[in-house]
Structures are given as structure tokens and as C-alpha cells.
Enzyme design. Structure first.
Site, PDB file in Angstrom:
ATOM      1  N   GLY A 194       0.796  -1.229   0.000  1.00 34.69           N
ATOM      2  CA  GLY A 194       0.000   0.000   0.000  1.00 34.69           C
ATOM      3  C   GLY A 194       0.823   1.271   0.000  1.00 34.69           C
ATOM      4  N   CYS A 204     -27.175 -10.540 -15.931  1.00 33.51           N
ATOM      5  CA  CYS A 204     -26.607 -10.240 -17.241  1.00 33.51           C
ATOM      6  C   CYS A 204     -27.595 -10.726 -18.311  1.00 33.51           C
ATOM      7  CB  CYS A 204     -25.270 -10.956 -17.408  1.00 33.51           C
ATOM      8  SG  CYS A 204     -24.627 -10.868 -19.099  1.00 33.51           S
ATOM      9  N   CYS A 246     -25.731 -13.828 -20.360  1.00 30.09           N
ATOM     10  CA  CYS A 246     -25.391 -15.119 -19.742  1.00 30.09           C
ATOM     11  C   CYS A 246     -26.162 -15.376 -18.460  1.00 30.09           C
ATOM     12  CB  CYS A 246     -23.891 -15.199 -19.451  1.00 30.09           C
ATOM     13  SG  CYS A 246     -23.385 -14.236 -17.996  1.00 30.09           S
ATOM     14  N   CYS A 286     -22.475  -8.373 -18.705  1.00 27.31           N
ATOM     15  CA  CYS A 286     -21.234  -8.497 -17.942  1.00 27.31           C
ATOM     16  C   CYS A 286     -20.176  -7.575 -18.513  1.00 27.31           C
ATOM     17  CB  CYS A 286     -20.676  -9.916 -18.041  1.00 27.31           C
ATOM     18  SG  CYS A 286     -21.560 -11.138 -17.099  1.00 27.31           S
ATOM     19  N   CYS A 311     -18.221 -13.631 -19.278  1.00 29.79           N
ATOM     20  CA  CYS A 311     -19.534 -13.809 -19.912  1.00 29.79           C
ATOM     21  C   CYS A 311     -19.476 -14.930 -20.946  1.00 29.79           C
ATOM     22  CB  CYS A 311     -19.952 -12.492 -20.567  1.00 29.79           C
ATOM     23  SG  CYS A 311     -21.713 -12.358 -20.873  1.00 29.79           S
TER      24      CYS A 311
END
Lengths: 232, 289, 256
Positions: free
Chosen positions: B29, B237, B240, B262, B268
Site C-alpha cells: 500500500g 446479465c 449469460c 457483464c 460472460c
């Protein structure tokens, strides 16, 4: 009722040095002695300028001493640290001067209650005592929420006195407490003083009014005796 | 035979970048300054990510590049071609097959493995920048862990909008120490930041690299009474049928008809290959290849 | 009783020029110390040295910390000093803009110090912010407004709220009423006195205004050309000044 010595002054000396006037030295007090016992009221006398207010201010720590000692209870004001004097003023030594000096905008009730609030007294109790005193001193209730800065001279003086008596100080200094008061209110103030005496307070007062002085003072001390002879 | 050094950058530069990456991994970080090079694409087009990828690629690696989850946008195609030319590495659109994945603004839906590296493109690495414009001051704040200001930003959001309005680039605290900007990924992706793969973040214009080693603790900042919510559009979605992937909203025509699909194109496609079909989708075999 | 602050031989020089020198004093809990002087007296330099904004060239500033007793803040590490500045100390600037985040709402300004020491409950933070705005007499419905929409007096009161919300024990103030209208000053002084008494604060107030110091300070220090020329009880220094400069200063005040 007289008790132990509360205020004891020995060999007190003071001079003013005016640096901006060529360091002129003005001696105003020398060899001052005074004892005040609990429950006793001593009146200071002497002509104007003889040093009555000066002596009172020195006892309060408002003026510095150049020599000698001022014992109030256990504390020698002439030698004490600032915070010792602050504690003394809060708990032991009260002072009613001739002028009312307040933060603008603070209501009269709070002004009078302040000495108790500074000691940690609960607000309700402090304000109750303040109301009692203001009523005794004939300040009308409608004025209690206003700042005393707009009051007349007499009203301000009475607020000043109320504040001075809010807390039962063991030692009290009063500078002209009855000045600018009518007969009725003068009577109230004198009975407040008598009440404080009965409670064991040691009091030093300056009274121009001879009748008042005779009534509350057990004896008088002429400060002219402490004024040094000045060079011509 | 390519006229370029492997992956465009010279070996000394790659060494410098790898050092920065190692520092970043050692202090998760923490923003490590690095000497960002002039790349053959302008700032704002992924130069940071490209430099990091170039430094970690090996000749036998397979690389995937996505932009907003899609392999077929202009930027993803350009960067993939860049590495095909300069490093001659194999490329793929399948997340499962990639060793190095460079991404702009999304994390793949599929869980990544310990042997994979995810490289993020970062525009502004400093999460405190908008509240404290001084670089000197923000560096001090990170050094002394003075992050009160970060919560002030979230407080202001709630005061103004009733909820934390930050939808992407949602700040996180790493291993309980550094506050980090995870790049402009949607907040939906924040929970995925705790993963098995190595994550590297490169900001080319700002010249900073930071990193998350595998299984690093990453916590999204929030308030006790306004907890972090990784929300997404409340639709499956359309192609899919997936209920738990991040969706793009596609406007279909001028009357405002829209479709949610997606954002991760590979995900997807994999689902459709496995037989899942959404309301607007067609079975995979029938679609023209 | 241990003094809250023990200052010993603080000095700050600018090349050959004296910023301030030879300054020593003790400050006890609940005491308010005023530092007065004219421009160039060194009072602001001294305040900044005491508050950790300027490193002194000599001397120590021993603060009685809650955890470790008296510690010299001059030689303290910067993280520790900054932490002190967020919790046990407060600094009220002359210009509210220097002490506030102008781009953050009033509530955010007051809440920042709470969040900086770990407060994480939005509702609680907001409630504390409302409580403090009320104490400094700013209407609660302004909690989401930016300070840029406030008057000078309101900004100054907001700065005070922002500083006092973590219950510091020592407050430094640099000309807290400077630049404000007279009636606004009165209101602020009254507020400060009340807060000092109710919270048992110690304060060090730098000002050139003797009236402010008489109302707010228990003790007074008079500075001239970098030196402390006199110190003592406020009313004593103002009513019975000993040093020539103090006498001049007091006699120069315009009477209304």
C-alpha cells in the site's frame, strides 16, 4: 465575636517609581501595621490621598509591596506566587471595589453568581444565592437577565456588592460600599456586613459616611500614620 | 526477430522498476516513487501499467490485457499488440490461461491463482489528493498514519448525499497501515482485492508504483453506522444470466431501451460456453464465431 | 501540583536579531497567561516556539503528558508532537482561514479531530459536532454549510469548536479577537471565558489588546524587543506596573 487574627500586616512599605517622569520616586507608605481578627470590622480613615485604597489594594495583591508582610490566613500576599494569590482570591479574600468591571454581555445574574461558579458550586445553587442577594439589594427581577453595563451608577454598585457577598469569604475588603446608595439600600448593605461579621469574617472597610462607619466598625485605623514624609 | 529489447524497456530500467516493485511488495500500500520512462504512448493511456508489465514479463509468459473488463476495446487491443511486437509473448483473452493480466479499471470476475500477476493502470495514486493538494503534506500524513482527513471525505459524502457516494476508486486500508487508492475500479470489485495473485499498481505520469502481496488484508473505509456496500446494478446479465458479476449498461436505441451485460467479456463468454443463457442471449454454439 | 507547562530559557534568533530570549515560566492547570507587547516584541515568535510551530534555538518546553509525565516537546519526535497538537493541545489562529478547512462543511471541520483519533460512528460524530456548534453559538442548521459562507465572528467560533472538541488541556491563541467587530469581540471573549472555566483549560493568549487580557488572563507577561520585561498577576501588572515600558503601555491605552 472576635476570633483568631485573620489579617496581619507588618512593616509594610510602598513607593511608586515613575520611569517616564525621569524615574521619580514617590513613597506612599512606610511602617504600616494592622491586625484584623475573625468577626471584626476595622475602618480605615485618613484624608483623601493618604493611602486607604492603596493599602486595600496591596492586601488584595493588586499593588506590589516594596517591603514588609501581609498575611491573610496562611498566605503572605507580599511574597506569594501569582497562583497562590489567585486561589486566595477565589476562596478566602473578597474585594468590593468602587468600580464594577465586567465582561460585556454577561447577564447580571451570572455576574453575581460567578464567584460561586468559580468554586464549583452547582449552577442552580449559585443562581439561587445570587437571586437572594439581588432581591435584598432591590435590583428588580426584569434586570437580572441584562448586562449591568447599561445600569445606573447606583444599580452597578449594588450588583458589585451582591457579587462581593455571594461567597462567604473569611476575609473581606470593602471600598466605599455605601457610596451612591439611598438610605434604604445603605441599610441593606450594612446589615449584609453585620451578617458577615457574625459569620466570622474579618473585614476592612473604607467608609466616607461616618454614620455607617460608626455602625459596623469595631475600631478605626488612621492610615495617615503610615504616610512617609515626602521631600518637598 | 524484434528490433526492440525484450518488452521495449532496457534492462537497467527494468531493474529499477523491479526494485520499486519489491519495495512496494515489502510495504503493502505504500507509494514507491520510480523513474517513469517516456513510453511510445502519451500519459493517461496506461504508461504506468505498461512499464510494470514490461518489467515482470518473461518470454514464456502468456499475457491478457483488458480495459473496463473487455479484451476488445481500442486500448486493450493496442497494448496487447504492443507486447506482441516488443516482447513476442503469447497473448490470450482467457483469464485462466494468462500469467500476467494488465487491466484498466476492473478486476476479472474469475478468482485468480497464486501464479498469476494482476497489473493495474492508475491515474492518481494519492487517495488524499483532492482534500490536501500539497504533496509534502500528504507524504507526511502517510508517514505518520494521519488519516482523519480520509474519513472527513466520507463524512462529507454522507452529509451531502445521505450515503457514501464514492462509486469507484473507493479508498482502502491495507494491512491496517496504509490507505491506498485501488485505482478507479468500481467499489463492487473492492472485496476481490484480497486475492491469491500478486497485484501491482503503476502510475506513469505520477511516477509511483505500489503493490499488494498475495492474501494481503484490504479493508474498505467506512463508518460503523454506514458500512461499506459493494453494490451493483440490480439485474442479471442479459447475455449469460449471471447474478453476481459487475454489469455494463448498454443503451440499445434512441427510445432509451437498455440492456445490462457483464463487463468482463471473458467471464460472460465462459458462462455462455458452459450453457448459461440470459434473457437476450443466444446459446453459444449458434452465435457466429 | 505539577505545572502543566514548564518553560525554561527559551530563545529564538534570526541571525543576529533576537526573536525572543530568556523566557521562563510555569503554567498550572486552569491558568490563563496573557502575553502582550507591540509589533516586533517577539510575542508571536514565542507562541510559535511554545506550540511547536517553530524550533527554538535554546531551551525546553516541558509538558505534563497524560501517559509519561513531563516531556520536553522541543526534543520530542515529530509524530508525537503532531499527535499532541491533535489531542491535548489546541491552537486558535488569528485568521480563522488558517485554522479551518474552508472546503469542508462546518460539521466536517469539527468532526475531523475526532476522526483523526479513531471515531468511526457517523451518527455520534455528527451529534458531537452539533453539540459543539451549539456551545459556540452557531445554529445547528448550518452544520453542512462551508465556512466560506460564515461571517468572520462565526468562522472564529467554528475554529474554537474545532480545536476544543477533543478536550485539550492547553490552548494557544494568537490574537483571537483581532480583526473582529467590537460587539463580536465581546461575544467571543465571553464564550472563551466560559469555556476556559467549564473545561478547566489552561491557555496562553498573545495579544496587543490590554482590554482582552484584563478580561481573559489571570497572569500577564509583557514583552519588548524579544525580552520579558515584567510578569505577574494581570490586574497587578496593569494597575501597578513596575517597568518603564509597561507603565508607558498602560498609560497609552485610549479610554472610551
Amino acid at each position: 465575636m472576635k476570633g483568631e487574627t485573620m489579617i496581619e500586616i507588618r512593616d509594610l512599605e510602598k513607593s511608586f517609581i515613575l520611569h517616564n517622569q525621569g524615574a521619580a520616586v514617590i513613597p506612599v507608605m512606610a511602617g504600616a501595621q494592622l491586625d484584623v481578627a475573625a468577626g471584626e470590622c476595622v475602618g480605615l480613615t485618613g484624608v483623601s490621598g493618604a493611602g486607604k485604597s492603596t493599602l486595600m489594594r496591596m492586601i488584595y495583591g493588586n499593588y506590589l509591596a516594596n517591603g514588609g508582610s501581609i498575611k491573610v490566613g496562611e498566605v503572605d500576599v507580599a511574597r506569594a506566587e501569582p497562583r497562590e494569590i489567585l486561589t486566595l482570591r477565589r476562596e478566602v479574600l473578597g474585594y468590593v471595589s468602587q468600580f464594577l468591571r465586567v465582561v460585556p454581555r454577561v447577564p447580571t445574574l451570572t455576574v453575581v453568581a460567578e464567584p460561586l461558579l468559580a468554586l464549583g458550586t452547582p449552577v442552580a445553587e449559585a443562581e439561587a444565592r445570587a437571586k437572594e442577594l439581588l432581591s435584598q439589594l432591590n435590583i428588580p427581577e426584569r434586570l437580572w437577565s441584562l448586562s449591568p453595563t447599561t445600569f445606573s451608577g447606583g444599580e452597578q454598585q449594588r450588583v458589585n456588592i451582591a457579587r462581593g457577598f455571594a461567597h462567604r469569604y473569611p476575609a473581606l475588603l470593602l471600598d466605599e460600599p455605601t457610596a451612591s446608595l439611598d438610605a434604604k439600600n445603605r441599610e441593606v448593605v450594612l446589615s449584609l456586613i453585620e451578617d458577615a461579621k457574625a459569620g466570622g469574617a474579618a473585614i476592612i472597610g473604607i467608609f466616607h459616611d461616618e454614620a455607617a462607619r460608626d455602625r459596623v466598625c469595631d475600631r478605626v485605623v488612621d492610615v495617615t500614620g503610615f504616610t512617609p514624609v515626602r521631600a518637598a | 526477430m524484434s528490433d526492440y529489447n525484450f518488452a521495449y524497456l532496457d534492462e537497467q530500467t527494468k531493474r529499477m522498476i523491479r526494485r520499486a516493485i519489491l519495495k512496494g511488495l515489502a510495504v503493502p500500500g505504500y507509494q514507491v516513487p520510480f523513474a517513469s520512462r517516456e513510453m511510445p504512448m502519451p500519459y493517461g493511456w496506461g504508461t504506468g501499467g505498461v512499464q510494470v508489465s514490461a518489467a515482470v514479463l518473461c518470454p514464456e509468459d502468456t499475457m491478457k490485457v483488458i480495459d473496463q473488463g473487455a479484451d476488445d476495446t481500442t486500448n486493450a487491443v493496442s497494448i496487447r499488440k504492443f507486447f506482441e511486437n516488443t516482447a513476442e509473448v503469447a497473448t490470450t483473452e482467457a483469464t485462466e490461461e494468462a500469467d500476467v493480466i494488465q487491466t484498466r479499471h476492473r478486476i476479472p470476475e474469475q478468482d485468480l491463482r497464486e501464479d498469476q500477476i494482476l497489473v493495474y493502470q492508475v491515474p492518481i495514486p494519492e487517495p488524499l489528493r483532492f482534500l490536501e493538494p500539497s504533496e509534502v503534506e500528504t507524504r507526511k500524513m502517510h508517514a505518520l498514519e494521519e488519516y482523519g482527513l480520509m474519513h472527513v471525505k466520507l463524512y462529507e459524502d454522507i452529509a451531502r448525499n445521505g450515503a457514501i457516494a464514492t462509486a469507484y476508486a473507493y479508498p482502502v486500508k491495507v494491512e491496517g497501515r496504509y490507505v491506498m487508492d485501488p485505482s478507479p475500479i468500481p467499489k463492487f470489485d473492492n472485496p476481490k482485492l484480497e486475492m491469491a495473485a500478486v497485484q501491482l499498481f503503476g502510475a506513469g505520469r505520477e511516477q509511483r508504483i505500489y503493490a499488494l502481496p498475495p492474501y494481503t488484508q484490504v479493508v474498505s473505509l467506512d463508518f460503523e453506522d454506514h458500512p461499506f456496500d459493494p453494490s451493483k446494478a440490480d439485474h442479471p446479465c442479459a447475455l449469460c444470466g449471471s447474478e453476481d458479476s459487475y454489469l455494463d449498461e448498454v443503451i440499445m436505441d434512441d427510445s432509451g431501451r437498455r440492456m445490462f451485460v457483464c463487463s468482463d467479456t471473458d467471464y460472460c463468454q465462459s458462462r455462455r460456453m458452459a450453457g448459461h443463457v440470459g434473457t437476450e442471449g443466444v446459446p453459444f454454439e449458434e452465435a457466429s464465431l | 501540583m505539577t505545572p502543566l507547562l514548564q518553560v525554561r530559557d527559551i530563545a529564538k534568533f534570526y541571525g543576529g536579531r533576537i526573536g525572543c530570549t530568556d523566557v521562563s515560566f510555569d503554567l498550572y492547570p486552569g491558568e490563563v497567561l496573557g502575553i502582550v507587547g507591540e509589533s516586533g516584541s517577539g510575542k508571536s515568535t514565542l507562541l510559535n516556539c511554545l506550540a511547536g510551530h517553530l524550533p527554538p534555538d535554546q531551551g525546553e518546553v516541558l509538558f505534563d503528558t497524560r501517559a509519561d509525565g513531563p516531556r520536553d516537546t522541543v526534543t520530542m519526535s515529530e509524530p508525537e508532537r503532531r499527535m499532541l497538537g491533535r489531542t491535548d493541545w489546541a491552537f486558535v489562529h488569528q485568521h480563522a482561514r488558517d485554522g479551518l478547512r474552508m472546503g469542508v462543511s462546518a460539521g466536517g471541520n469539527v468532526g475531523e479531530r475526532l476522526m483523526a483519533v479513531g471515531a468511526r460512528h457517523y451518527g455520534d460524530i455528527r451529534e458531537q459536532a452539533l453539540d459543539w456548534l451549539d456551545r459556540v453559538e452557531i445554529s445547528g442548521d448550518r452544520i453542512d454549510d462551508r465556512p466560506s459562507a460564515f461571517s468572520g465572528g462565526m468562522q472564529q467560533r467554528l475554529q474554537i469548536a474545532r480545536n476544543l472538541v477533543t478536550g485539550p488541556r492547553l490552548v494557544f491563541m494568537d490574537e483571537p479577537t483581532g480583526g473582529l467587530d467590537v460587539s463580536v469581540q465581546a461575544r467571543l471573549l465571553d464564550l472563551l471565558r466560559g469555556l476556559v472555566r467549564d473545561m478547566g483549560l489552561s491557555a496562553i493568549i498573545v495579544t496587543h489588546d490590554l482590554a482582552v487580557v484584563r478580561l481573559l488572563a489571570d497572569r500577564l507577561m509583557v514583552m519588548k524587543s524579544g525580552h520579558v520585561v515584567e510578569q505577574g498577576l494581570t490586574d497587578q501588572v496593569l494597575d501597578d506596573p513596575q517597568h518603564g515600558y509597561t507603565q508607558l503601555l498602560v498609560s497609552s491605552v485610549l479610554q472610551v
